[in-house]
Scaffold this motif. Structure first.
Motif, PDB file in Angstrom:
ATOM      1  N   MET A  40      16.463  29.865  22.402  1.00 10.42           N
ATOM      2  CA  MET A  40      16.343  31.209  22.962  1.00 10.42           C
ATOM      3  C   MET A  40      16.619  31.186  24.464  1.00 10.42           C
ATOM      4  N   ILE A  41      16.060  30.189  25.158  1.00  8.99           N
ATOM      5  CA  ILE A  41      16.280  30.067  26.600  1.00  8.99           C
ATOM      6  C   ILE A  41      17.742  29.752  26.899  1.00  8.99           C
ATOM      7  N   THR A  42      18.332  28.848  26.108  1.00  8.41           N
ATOM      8  CA  THR A  42      19.720  28.444  26.335  1.00  8.41           C
ATOM      9  C   THR A  42      20.679  29.605  26.109  1.00  8.41           C
ATOM     10  N   LEU A  43      20.451  30.382  25.041  1.00  8.21           N
ATOM     11  CA  LEU A  43      21.300  31.552  24.787  1.00  8.21           C
ATOM     12  C   LEU A  43      21.135  32.599  25.885  1.00  8.21           C
ATOM     13  N   GLY A  44      19.903  32.777  26.358  1.00  8.71           N
ATOM     14  CA  GLY A  44      19.673  33.715  27.446  1.00  8.71           C
ATOM     15  C   GLY A  44      20.404  33.292  28.714  1.00  8.71           C
ATOM     16  N   LYS A  45      20.366  31.991  29.011  1.00  5.49           N
ATOM     17  CA  LYS A  45      21.086  31.469  30.172  1.00  5.49           C
ATOM     18  C   LYS A  45      22.599  31.674  30.012  1.00  5.49           C
ATOM     19  N   ALA A  46      23.116  31.424  28.796  1.00  7.32           N
ATOM     20  CA  ALA A  46      24.546  31.621  28.542  1.00  7.32           C
ATOM     21  C   ALA A  46      24.945  33.084  28.732  1.00  7.32           C
ATOM     22  N   ALA A  47      24.082  34.003  28.270  1.00  4.17           N
ATOM     23  CA  ALA A  47      24.367  35.431  28.433  1.00  4.17           C
ATOM     24  C   ALA A  47      24.350  35.831  29.903  1.00  4.17           C
ATOM     25  N   MET A  48      23.412  35.271  30.658  1.00  4.50           N
ATOM     26  CA  MET A  48      23.350  35.585  32.087  1.00  4.50           C
ATOM     27  C   MET A  48      24.533  34.977  32.838  1.00  4.50           C
TER      28      MET A  48
END
Length: 347
Positions: free
Chosen positions: A28-36
């Motif tokens: 979840m954190i990694t996908l959020g970072k990728a989206a940002m």
């Protein structure tokens, strides 16, 4: 034979469930970072995925309300749940994802290990935890807390040279400017994530008190998510003047929001609640350092992150501190159980 298989399943299932939870949280954190990384605002991300999470929780809340006689909601309880939403979403999640945007999921996973240490400090301050310097267990928990916080300082303020870095720029002046800029962002990101850990510990204590007063977990979770979404949306409208930030036009943004809503709102809470009931909080807390390893692997594979020496040293120090605190807690719990069983054995 059947007893041995049943015993193995009882031991293996909680272990597999907690590894799954840690993988999901880091994902979840990694996908959020990728989206940002592709332009999604951290504030908008928090609003969207909590809003979708609220929608996912709504049918269960309606069914629960219609089938169960829940206690009446008082103004005092509503105010406390409103405060939980502000602390757990506005402060905690916004600080977390803003900090991750400046740093990396690896740093977030490592500093997340500060939560047991901060929880112990808050429990002592509010007299929820007994502290006796004469006892070895109390000294272990105090020492572990100090060690864990020291590791967090190491990770935040000492990034160190990159490990296994294959991309080298021959322009030393550009490298120096780039490192200086990245280092300042890394420190800011680490500071925000440390605030997140403190907010999370405070939220745990606050939530425990609220659920004791109003023992309806489904209602508390739904209203917490609803209130937090509304509060964060209002703050985002005030801070984000550009209305284009609300437009999602990339696949990564949609995937990250849906995954965070489904996993964070529906799956994670259920699995952790089940593991807490089966094995207790000490067992669940022991899996937190695993998230560091998962975050390192995912960050290198999917985000192109570079592993730094400071992250490795700080992670090891934090893990040692956390396990020292957990050792003290487990010894105290064992002593309590032994004291409760001793009269029965003597009789």
């Amino acid at each position: 034979m059947g007893g041995a298989i049943k015993s193995f399943i009882e031991k293996a299932l909680p272990f597999a469930a907690m590894v799954f939870v840690e993988c999901g949280e880091v994902g979840m954190i990694t996908l959020g970072k990728a989206a940002m990384n592709v332009g999604l605002s951290s504030l908008v991300y928090v609003v969207y995925y909590n809003a979708l999470g609220t929608v996912i929780l709504l049918p269960g809340f309606i069914l629960h309300t219609s089938r169960n006689n829940r206690p009446s909601l008082t103004l005092s309880v509503l105010c406390k749940i409103f405060g939980l939403g502000f602390l757990g979403i506005c402060l905690l999640q916004v600080s977390a994802y803003t900090g991750i945007g400046y740093s990396s999921p690896t740093l977030a996973a490592a500093l997340g290990n500060l939560i047991p240490a901060f929880t112990f400090l808050l429990a002592v301050i509010f007299r929820l935890e007994k502290f006796n310097i004469k006892k070895a267990t109390s000294r272990a928990k105090a020492l572990g807390t100090i060690v864990a916080i020291t590791g967090a300082f190491v990770m935040t303020f000492y990034q160190g040279p990159p490990l296994f870095n294959m991309n080298r720029n021959h322009n030393s002046h550009e490298n120096l400017l780039s490192f200086s800029s990245q280092n300042s962002k890394w420190v800011l990101g680490g500071f925000l994530i440390a605030i997140t850990a403190l907010c999370s510990s405070s939220w745990n204590v606050f939530q425990t008190a609220t659920v004791k007063e109003f023992p309806d977990q489904v209602t508390v979770v739904f209203l917490f998510c609803l209130f937090g979404t509304i509060q964060t949306a209002i703050i985002t409208v005030i801070l984000e003047r550009n209305t284009n930030v609300w437009i999602l036009d990339k696949r990564t943004e949609f995937i990250s929001i849906v995954f965070a809503a489904v996993f964070g709102a529906a799956i994670r809470s259920s699995v952790i609640t089940w593991c807490l009931r089966k094995k207790g909080p000490v067992y669940v807390s022991m899996f937190k350092p695993i998230s560091v390893v998962i975050a390192v692997v995912m960050g290198i594979m999917f985000l192109g992150d570079v592993l730094h020496l400071g992250s490795v040293i700080g992670s090891v120090i934090i893990a040692l501190g956390v396990y020292t605190v957990l050792w003290g807690q487990s010894r105290e719990q064992k002593r309590v159980v032994d004291n409760e069983n001793t009269p029965l054995l003597q009789s």
